[in-house]
Design a protein around this motif. Structure first.
Motif, PDB file in Angstrom:
ATOM      1  N   CYS A 244     -10.120 -23.140  25.653  1.00 62.51           N
ATOM      2  CA  CYS A 244      -9.199 -22.528  25.257  1.00 62.51           C
ATOM      3  C   CYS A 244      -8.243 -22.494  24.131  1.00 62.51           C
ATOM      4  O   CYS A 244      -8.309 -23.410  23.423  1.00 62.51           O
TER       5      CYS A 244
ATOM      6  N   GLU B 251      -5.024 -22.597  23.621  1.00 65.41           N
ATOM      7  CA  GLU B 251      -4.630 -23.932  24.242  1.00 65.41           C
ATOM      8  C   GLU B 251      -5.190 -25.891  24.169  1.00 65.41           C
ATOM      9  O   GLU B 251      -3.781 -26.041  23.883  1.00 65.41           O
ATOM     10  N   CYS B 252      -6.046 -25.452  25.072  1.00 71.80           N
ATOM     11  CA  CYS B 252      -6.810 -26.708  24.534  1.00 71.80           C
ATOM     12  C   CYS B 252      -6.800 -27.381  22.992  1.00 71.80           C
ATOM     13  O   CYS B 252      -5.987 -29.286  22.455  1.00 71.80           O
TER      14      CYS B 252
ATOM     15  N   CYS C  87      -4.178 -28.808  30.293  1.00 74.82           N
ATOM     16  CA  CYS C  87      -4.074 -28.095  29.619  1.00 74.82           C
ATOM     17  C   CYS C  87      -2.761 -27.075  30.016  1.00 74.82           C
ATOM     18  O   CYS C  87      -3.203 -26.582  31.667  1.00 74.82           O
TER      19      CYS C  87
ATOM     20  N   CYS D  39      -5.506 -23.622  31.080  1.00 75.36           N
ATOM     21  CA  CYS D  39      -6.794 -23.427  31.678  1.00 75.36           C
ATOM     22  C   CYS D  39      -7.329 -24.804  32.356  1.00 75.36           C
ATOM     23  O   CYS D  39      -8.309 -24.933  32.541  1.00 75.36           O
TER      24      CYS D  39
HETATM   25 ZN    ZN Z   1      -6.944 -25.023  28.018  1.00 77.02          ZN
END
Ligand code: ZN
Length: 250
Positions: free
Chosen positions: A170, A172-173, A241, A244
């Motif tokens: 995602c 954020e990763c 993360c 996720c």
């Molecule tokens: Zn993520």
């Protein structure tokens, strides 16, 4: 659902693409896509998505049209100065393709309202100009399991990737939130550089809806306008993360 002879003529040049055809066109007509921002990216992706026959576009933007937008946000014209971008955009899109239903949301996208805003859509196209809004979109994407096509542009360069919850990293990763609160500077943007990224996003959106393989998943594609090159970076899920990560839920 049967298409009228007018629609068959309107979409003819994509209907004759073997991977699309009438079946693919019906999928496009049945799709509801959330486009977050009607600025430099959204101006272009919306145009192509409406032209391609997406049945329902939900476009969100809190701003009104300003002279400083017109070098790149080409859905807005000089006569639209001072008009809400959603209103200006919706008018052009419905004129371009009256078969496309356009729903407007004139509010800021936040962590609080994002899930409710995107929850009735099948796909999120990121046309934001700030990371705070993108993080809200990404959180809603992960929570609801809705694919999210990320795009960003800076001067002559741009980035794009397709995030599918459960399958790919995602946002954020790839770009972890370091908690910094430095206010973003206004970036210089060359109009057609935004156009390059927005066109790629529209292609990805259409491919995903129709079911065409080869999506930009697990890959971050970078466009460099100065030396006119594309470079691709492999990206993978971060088990830690904050949004996720698998380890997070243990
Ligand atoms: Zn993520």
């Amino acid at each position: 659902m049967e298409f009228t002879s007018e629609e068959l003529r309107r979409y003819n040049r994509q209907l004759i693409i073997p991977d699309i055809g009438e079946e693919g066109q019906r999928k496009l007509a049945g799709a509801k896509v959330f486009v977050a921002g009607v600025g430099g990216l959204g101006s272009i992706s919306c145009y192509y998505l409406a032209a391609a026959g997406i049945g329902h576009l939900k476009i969100a933007d809190m701003d009104t049209v300003d002279f400083s937008n017109l070098n790149r946000q080409i859905i807005h014209w000089t006569e639209d100065i001072g008009v809400p971008k959603t209103e200006s955009g919706a008018r052009k899109l419905m004129n371009l393709n009256p078969h496309c239903r356009v729903e407007t949301v004139q509010q800021k996208i936040t962590r609080k309202n994002c899930v409710a805003l995107v929850g009735d859509c099948g796909l999120i196209v990121d046309a934001m100009d700030n990371m705070e809004g993108r993080r809200a979109l990404n959180a809603a994407s992960v929570q609801l399991g809705i694919p999210y096509i990320y795009g960003g542009v800076h001067q002559l360069d741009g980035l794009i990737s397709t995030f599918i919850p459960g399958q790919t990293p995602c946002l954020e990763c790839v770009f972890p939130d370091d908690g910094s609160t430095i206010p973003p500077e206004t970036p210089g943007i060359l109009g057609p550089a935004a156009g390059v990224i927005a066109c790629l996003q529209a292609i990805e959106a259409i491919k995903w809806i129709v079911g065409i393989q080869g999506l930009l998943t697990g890959r971050l594609l970078s466009f460099y306008g100065y030396d006119m090159t594309f470079r691709e970076f492999r990206i993978s899920r971060n088990p830690d993360c904050a949004l996720c990560g698998q380890r997070r839920s243990e």
